[in-house]
Design an enzyme around this catalytic site. Structure first.
Site, short mmCIF file in Angstrom:
data_model
loop_
_atom_site.label_atom_id
_atom_site.label_comp_id
_atom_site.label_asym_id
_atom_site.label_seq_id
_atom_site.Cartn_x
_atom_site.Cartn_y
_atom_site.Cartn_z
N ASP A 103 0.82 -1.16 -0.20
CA ASP A 103 0.01 0.06 -0.07
C ASP A 103 0.93 1.22 0.05
O ASP A 103 1.34 1.60 1.04
CB ASP A 103 -1.04 -0.11 1.33
CG ASP A 103 -1.86 1.15 1.10
OD1 ASP A 103 -3.03 1.04 0.69
OD2 ASP A 103 -1.41 2.13 1.92
N TYR A 157 3.21 9.58 -0.44
CA TYR A 157 4.37 8.78 0.40
C TYR A 157 5.65 9.16 -0.44
O TYR A 157 6.59 8.95 0.21
CB TYR A 157 4.05 7.52 0.58
CG TYR A 157 2.60 7.26 1.20
CD1 TYR A 157 2.09 8.04 1.72
CD2 TYR A 157 2.33 5.66 1.41
CE1 TYR A 157 0.84 7.80 2.45
CE2 TYR A 157 1.08 5.51 1.84
CZ TYR A 157 0.57 6.53 2.47
OH TYR A 157 -0.66 5.98 3.02
N LYS A 177 -2.63 5.90 -4.44
CA LYS A 177 -3.71 6.82 -4.29
C LYS A 177 -3.33 8.27 -4.75
O LYS A 177 -2.47 8.57 -4.98
CB LYS A 177 -3.95 7.07 -2.76
CG LYS A 177 -3.71 5.69 -1.93
CD LYS A 177 -3.90 6.02 -0.33
CE LYS A 177 -3.61 4.65 0.57
NZ LYS A 177 -2.26 4.48 0.71
N HIS A 210 -7.65 9.59 -1.72
CA HIS A 210 -6.92 9.62 -0.52
C HIS A 210 -7.67 10.05 0.45
O HIS A 210 -7.79 9.48 1.55
CB HIS A 210 -5.56 10.16 -0.64
CG HIS A 210 -4.74 9.83 0.31
ND1 HIS A 210 -3.33 9.60 -0.33
CD2 HIS A 210 -4.87 9.38 1.56
CE1 HIS A 210 -2.58 9.27 1.11
NE2 HIS A 210 -3.49 9.08 1.93
#
Ligand code: NDP
Length: 272
Positions: A45, A50, A75, A108
Protein backbone atom coordinates in the site's frame (compact mmCIF):
# COMPACT_ATOMS: atom_id res chain seq x y z
CA UNK A 1 0.53 -17.30 3.73
CA UNK A 2 -2.41 -15.04 3.36
CA UNK A 3 -5.93 -15.60 2.16
CA UNK A 4 -7.73 -13.20 -0.10
CA UNK A 5 -11.02 -11.40 0.15
CA UNK A 6 -13.07 -11.09 -3.04
CA UNK A 7 -14.11 -7.55 -3.95
CA UNK A 8 -17.57 -6.93 -5.41
CA UNK A 9 -16.17 -6.96 -8.96
CA UNK A 10 -14.61 -10.40 -8.42
CA UNK A 11 -11.01 -9.18 -7.96
CA UNK A 12 -9.12 -10.92 -5.18
CA UNK A 13 -7.35 -8.74 -2.60
CA UNK A 14 -5.02 -10.11 0.11
CA UNK A 15 -6.25 -9.72 3.69
CA UNK A 16 -2.77 -8.53 4.68
CA UNK A 17 -0.50 -6.02 3.00
CA UNK A 18 2.54 -3.92 3.80
CA UNK A 19 1.94 -0.21 4.43
CA UNK A 20 4.80 2.07 3.40
CA UNK A 21 3.80 5.51 4.68
CA UNK A 22 6.99 7.11 6.08
CA UNK A 23 9.22 4.46 4.54
CA UNK A 24 11.88 6.56 2.87
CA UNK A 25 12.16 6.62 -0.92
CA UNK A 26 15.20 4.64 -2.08
CA UNK A 27 16.97 2.01 -0.11
CA UNK A 28 14.63 1.92 2.90
CA UNK A 29 11.38 1.36 1.04
CA UNK A 30 12.99 -0.99 -1.51
CA UNK A 31 14.42 -3.16 1.22
CA UNK A 32 11.14 -3.24 3.17
CA UNK A 33 9.06 -4.20 0.11
CA UNK A 34 11.53 -6.89 -0.99
CA UNK A 35 11.72 -8.31 2.53
CA UNK A 36 7.93 -8.39 2.74
CA UNK A 37 7.43 -10.10 -0.61
CA UNK A 38 10.12 -12.65 0.23
CA UNK A 39 8.32 -13.26 3.55
CA UNK A 40 5.08 -14.00 1.66
CA UNK A 41 3.31 -10.63 1.44
CA UNK A 42 1.63 -10.05 -1.91
CA UNK A 43 0.04 -6.64 -1.28
CA UNK A 44 1.75 -3.26 -0.94
CA UNK A 45 0.00 0.00 0.00
CA UNK A 46 1.60 3.22 -1.21
CA UNK A 47 0.36 6.67 -2.33
CA UNK A 48 1.71 9.54 -4.39
CA UNK A 49 1.80 11.49 -1.11
CA UNK A 50 4.30 9.01 0.37
CA UNK A 51 6.90 9.97 -2.27
CA UNK A 52 8.18 6.43 -2.49
CA UNK A 53 6.38 4.96 -5.51
CA UNK A 54 9.64 4.62 -7.49
CA UNK A 55 11.20 2.58 -4.71
CA UNK A 56 8.14 0.34 -4.53
CA UNK A 57 8.33 -0.13 -8.31
CA UNK A 58 12.03 -1.01 -8.17
CA UNK A 59 11.45 -3.59 -5.47
CA UNK A 60 8.57 -5.18 -7.37
CA UNK A 61 10.80 -5.52 -10.45
CA UNK A 62 13.58 -7.04 -8.40
CA UNK A 63 11.69 -9.92 -6.81
CA UNK A 64 11.02 -13.31 -8.35
CA UNK A 65 7.27 -13.21 -7.78
CA UNK A 66 5.33 -12.61 -11.03
CA UNK A 67 3.55 -9.28 -11.36
CA UNK A 68 0.10 -10.89 -11.60
CA UNK A 69 0.52 -12.41 -8.14
CA UNK A 70 1.11 -8.99 -6.58
CA UNK A 71 -1.50 -6.46 -5.50
CA UNK A 72 -0.30 -2.86 -5.67
CA UNK A 73 -2.35 0.01 -4.27
CA UNK A 74 -1.70 3.70 -4.77
CA UNK A 75 -3.79 6.83 -4.19
CA UNK A 76 -4.55 10.18 -5.75
CA UNK A 77 -3.55 13.06 -3.46
CA UNK A 78 -5.85 15.97 -2.55
CA UNK A 79 -4.10 18.60 -4.69
CA UNK A 80 -4.54 16.41 -7.76
CA UNK A 81 -8.29 15.90 -7.47
CA UNK A 82 -10.66 16.74 -10.33
CA UNK A 83 -11.24 14.76 -13.55
CA UNK A 84 -8.31 15.74 -15.80
CA UNK A 85 -5.97 16.28 -12.86
CA UNK A 86 -6.61 12.76 -11.57
CA UNK A 87 -5.98 11.18 -14.96
CA UNK A 88 -2.65 13.04 -15.09
CA UNK A 89 -1.78 12.09 -11.49
CA UNK A 90 -2.54 8.45 -12.23
CA UNK A 91 -0.19 8.45 -15.19
CA UNK A 92 2.50 10.00 -13.02
CA UNK A 93 2.05 7.30 -10.34
CA UNK A 94 1.99 4.53 -12.93
CA UNK A 95 5.26 5.81 -14.45
CA UNK A 96 6.95 6.02 -11.05
CA UNK A 97 5.79 2.53 -10.18
CA UNK A 98 6.74 1.49 -13.73
CA UNK A 99 3.73 -0.82 -14.00
CA UNK A 100 1.30 -1.48 -16.85
CA UNK A 101 -1.64 -1.49 -14.46
CA UNK A 102 -2.40 -0.78 -10.80
CA UNK A 103 -4.43 -3.25 -8.75
CA UNK A 104 -6.25 -0.72 -6.60
CA UNK A 105 -6.45 3.06 -7.04
CA UNK A 106 -7.98 5.08 -4.19
CA UNK A 107 -9.15 8.65 -3.61
CA UNK A 108 -6.93 9.50 -0.62
CA UNK A 109 -9.34 11.93 1.12
CA UNK A 110 -12.88 13.13 0.33
CA UNK A 111 -12.07 16.63 -0.93
CA UNK A 112 -15.42 18.44 -0.89
CA UNK A 113 -16.63 19.66 -4.28
CA UNK A 114 -14.07 17.55 -6.09
CA UNK A 115 -14.33 13.91 -5.15
CA UNK A 116 -17.19 13.18 -7.58
CA UNK A 117 -15.13 14.40 -10.56
CA UNK A 118 -12.17 12.47 -9.22
CA UNK A 119 -14.36 9.37 -9.05
CA UNK A 120 -15.39 9.76 -12.72
CA UNK A 121 -11.69 9.67 -13.59
CA UNK A 122 -11.24 6.48 -11.54
CA UNK A 123 -14.23 4.95 -13.36
CA UNK A 124 -12.58 5.77 -16.70
CA UNK A 125 -9.26 4.24 -15.61
CA UNK A 126 -11.15 1.14 -14.51
CA UNK A 127 -13.08 0.84 -17.77
CA UNK A 128 -9.84 1.33 -19.71
CA UNK A 129 -8.31 -1.61 -17.83
CA UNK A 130 -5.55 0.44 -16.23
CA UNK A 131 -6.75 -0.40 -12.71
CA UNK A 132 -8.23 -3.70 -11.55
CA UNK A 133 -10.27 -2.12 -8.75
CA UNK A 134 -11.15 1.39 -7.57
CA UNK A 135 -12.02 2.70 -4.15
CA UNK A 136 -11.88 5.50 -1.64
CA UNK A 137 -10.12 6.31 1.59
CA UNK A 138 -11.26 8.24 4.64
CA UNK A 139 -14.86 8.29 3.46
CA UNK A 140 -17.55 8.51 6.13
CA UNK A 141 -21.03 7.08 5.49
CA UNK A 142 -22.32 10.45 4.26
CA UNK A 143 -19.45 10.74 1.76
CA UNK A 144 -20.21 7.27 0.43
CA UNK A 145 -23.93 8.01 0.11
CA UNK A 146 -23.18 11.27 -1.65
CA UNK A 147 -20.75 9.59 -4.04
CA UNK A 148 -23.12 6.77 -4.86
CA UNK A 149 -25.86 9.19 -5.89
CA UNK A 150 -23.96 9.85 -9.11
CA UNK A 151 -21.41 7.05 -9.36
CA UNK A 152 -21.77 4.45 -12.09
CA UNK A 153 -19.51 2.04 -10.25
CA UNK A 154 -19.66 1.49 -6.50
CA UNK A 155 -16.31 1.75 -4.69
CA UNK A 156 -14.83 -1.66 -4.04
CA UNK A 157 -12.79 -0.60 -1.01
CA UNK A 158 -12.84 2.08 1.72
CA UNK A 159 -9.51 2.45 3.54
CA UNK A 160 -9.98 4.18 6.90
CA UNK A 161 -8.34 4.59 10.29
CA UNK A 162 -9.37 1.47 12.22
CA UNK A 163 -8.04 0.04 15.49
CA UNK A 164 -9.43 -0.76 18.96
CA UNK A 165 -9.49 2.94 19.94
CA UNK A 166 -11.60 3.72 16.83
CA UNK A 167 -13.79 0.74 16.03
CA UNK A 168 -15.96 2.54 13.41
CA UNK A 169 -18.92 0.23 14.12
CA UNK A 170 -21.51 2.03 12.00
CA UNK A 171 -19.16 2.54 9.07
CA UNK A 172 -18.08 -1.10 9.21
CA UNK A 173 -21.71 -2.30 9.21
CA UNK A 174 -22.64 0.07 6.40
CA UNK A 175 -19.71 -1.06 4.24
CA UNK A 176 -20.55 -4.74 4.89
CA UNK A 177 -24.15 -4.09 3.86
CA UNK A 178 -23.00 -2.32 0.67
CA UNK A 179 -20.34 -4.92 -0.13
CA UNK A 180 -17.56 -2.34 0.13
CA UNK A 181 -14.43 -3.92 1.64
CA UNK A 182 -13.17 -1.97 4.66
CA UNK A 183 -9.38 -1.69 4.98
CA UNK A 184 -7.60 -0.56 8.16
CA UNK A 185 -4.91 2.09 8.24
CA UNK A 186 -2.83 2.67 11.40
CA UNK A 187 -3.90 -0.85 12.51
CA UNK A 188 -1.13 -0.97 15.13
CA UNK A 189 -1.88 2.53 16.51
CA UNK A 190 1.86 2.96 15.86
CA UNK A 191 2.37 1.10 19.13
CA UNK A 192 0.10 3.21 21.33
CA UNK A 193 -1.84 0.14 22.57
CA UNK A 194 1.03 -2.31 22.90
CA UNK A 195 1.09 -1.84 26.71
CA UNK A 196 -2.67 -1.77 27.16
CA UNK A 197 -3.64 -4.36 29.84
CA UNK A 198 -6.28 -6.04 27.61
CA UNK A 199 -3.88 -6.29 24.69
CA UNK A 200 -1.13 -7.63 26.97
CA UNK A 201 -3.52 -10.16 28.55
CA UNK A 202 -4.59 -11.47 25.12
CA UNK A 203 -1.01 -11.49 23.95
CA UNK A 204 -0.16 -13.84 26.83
CA UNK A 205 -3.29 -15.95 26.36
CA UNK A 206 -2.64 -16.65 22.67
CA UNK A 207 1.16 -16.67 22.83
CA UNK A 208 1.24 -13.92 20.19
CA UNK A 209 2.71 -10.41 20.25
CA UNK A 210 0.51 -7.36 20.92
CA UNK A 211 0.90 -6.42 17.23
CA UNK A 212 -0.26 -9.86 16.11
CA UNK A 213 -3.29 -9.72 18.42
CA UNK A 214 -4.27 -6.32 17.05
CA UNK A 215 -3.89 -7.42 13.43
CA UNK A 216 -5.86 -10.61 14.06
CA UNK A 217 -8.63 -8.44 15.53
CA UNK A 218 -8.84 -6.69 12.13
CA UNK A 219 -9.26 -10.03 10.38
CA UNK A 220 -11.93 -11.20 12.86
CA UNK A 221 -13.92 -8.12 11.81
CA UNK A 222 -13.48 -8.91 8.11
CA UNK A 223 -11.23 -5.89 7.64
CA UNK A 224 -8.16 -5.91 5.39
CA UNK A 225 -5.04 -4.77 7.24
CA UNK A 226 -1.81 -3.05 6.10
CA UNK A 227 0.65 -2.68 9.00
CA UNK A 228 3.74 -0.64 8.18
CA UNK A 229 7.24 -1.68 9.11
CA UNK A 230 10.69 -1.27 7.66
CA UNK A 231 12.15 -3.73 10.20
CA UNK A 232 12.64 -7.28 8.93
CA UNK A 233 11.77 -8.98 12.20
CA UNK A 234 8.52 -7.02 12.52
CA UNK A 235 7.58 -7.49 8.86
CA UNK A 236 7.79 -11.24 9.40
CA UNK A 237 6.04 -11.06 12.80
CA UNK A 238 3.13 -9.04 11.42
CA UNK A 239 2.44 -11.66 8.75
CA UNK A 240 2.30 -14.53 11.23
CA UNK A 241 -1.38 -14.08 12.04
CA UNK A 242 -3.01 -16.87 10.09
CA UNK A 243 -2.43 -19.72 12.55
CA UNK A 244 -4.74 -18.57 15.35
CA UNK A 245 -8.15 -17.05 15.90
CA UNK A 246 -9.47 -14.80 18.65
CA UNK A 247 -12.49 -16.09 20.54
CA UNK A 248 -15.58 -13.92 20.10
CA UNK A 249 -15.43 -12.80 23.77
CA UNK A 250 -11.86 -11.58 23.20
CA UNK A 251 -12.82 -9.74 20.03
CA UNK A 252 -15.44 -7.98 22.14
CA UNK A 253 -12.90 -7.17 24.87
CA UNK A 254 -10.84 -5.32 22.27
CA UNK A 255 -13.99 -3.67 20.87
CA UNK A 256 -14.61 -2.28 24.33
CA UNK A 257 -11.40 -0.26 24.20
CA UNK A 258 -13.16 1.99 21.70
CA UNK A 259 -12.98 5.72 22.52
CA UNK A 260 -13.88 6.98 19.04
CA UNK A 261 -10.36 8.35 19.21
CA UNK A 262 -8.66 9.37 15.99
CA UNK A 263 -4.87 9.28 15.90
CA UNK A 264 -4.90 10.81 12.43
CA UNK A 265 -6.95 13.59 10.81
CA UNK A 266 -10.75 13.72 10.93
CA UNK A 267 -12.18 13.40 7.39
CA UNK A 268 -14.88 15.95 8.26
CA UNK A 269 -12.41 18.53 9.55
CA UNK A 270 -9.39 18.07 7.37
CA UNK A 271 -7.50 21.02 5.99
CA UNK A 272 -7.47 20.02 2.33
P1 NDP B 1 0.91 1.38 11.91
O1 NDP B 1 -0.17 1.31 12.91
O2 NDP B 1 1.00 0.35 10.86
O3 NDP B 1 2.27 1.45 12.73
C1 NDP B 1 3.53 1.52 12.12
C2 NDP B 1 4.59 1.75 13.20
O4 NDP B 1 4.63 0.63 14.09
C3 NDP B 1 5.97 1.91 12.64
O5 NDP B 1 6.60 2.91 13.43
C4 NDP B 1 6.63 0.57 12.85
O6 NDP B 1 8.03 0.73 13.07
C5 NDP B 1 5.94 0.05 14.09
N1 NDP B 1 5.76 -1.41 14.08
C6 NDP B 1 5.32 -2.16 13.04
N2 NDP B 1 5.21 -3.46 13.38
C7 NDP B 1 5.60 -3.54 14.67
C8 NDP B 1 5.72 -4.63 15.58
N3 NDP B 1 5.40 -5.87 15.22
N4 NDP B 1 6.17 -4.36 16.84
C9 NDP B 1 6.47 -3.10 17.22
N5 NDP B 1 6.37 -2.02 16.40
C10 NDP B 1 5.94 -2.24 15.13
O7 NDP B 1 0.82 2.87 11.27
P2 NDP B 1 0.77 3.52 9.83
O8 NDP B 1 0.32 4.90 10.04
O9 NDP B 1 2.03 3.36 9.08
O10 NDP B 1 -0.40 2.75 9.06
C11 NDP B 1 -0.19 1.63 8.23
C12 NDP B 1 -0.33 1.98 6.77
O11 NDP B 1 -1.63 2.48 6.48
C13 NDP B 1 0.58 3.12 6.27
O12 NDP B 1 1.93 2.74 6.13
C14 NDP B 1 -0.10 3.49 4.97
O13 NDP B 1 0.22 2.55 3.96
C15 NDP B 1 -1.56 3.40 5.38
N6 NDP B 1 -2.12 4.70 5.83
C16 NDP B 1 -3.11 5.27 5.07
C17 NDP B 1 -3.66 6.48 5.41
C18 NDP B 1 -4.74 7.05 4.57
O14 NDP B 1 -5.10 8.22 4.78
N7 NDP B 1 -5.29 6.33 3.64
C19 NDP B 1 -3.19 7.24 6.59
C20 NDP B 1 -2.16 6.56 7.35
C21 NDP B 1 -1.67 5.34 6.97
P3 NDP B 1 9.19 0.35 12.01
O15 NDP B 1 8.73 0.70 10.63
O16 NDP B 1 10.32 1.22 12.47
O17 NDP B 1 9.46 -1.11 12.17
Amino acid sequence: MSDDTTLHNGVKMPWLGLGVYKAEEGNEVERAVKTAIEAGYRSIDTASFYFNESGVGNAVKDVEVPREELFITTKVWNDDQGYEETLAAFEESRKKLDLDYIDLYLIHWPVAGKFKDTWRALEKLYKDGLVKAIGVSNFQIHHLKDLMETAEIKPMVNQVEFHPLLTQKELLNYCKQENIQLEAWRPLTRGELFDDPTVVELSKKYGKSPAQVMLRWNLEHGVVTIPKSVTEKRIVENADIFDFELEQADVEKLDQLNQNKRLGPDPDNFDF
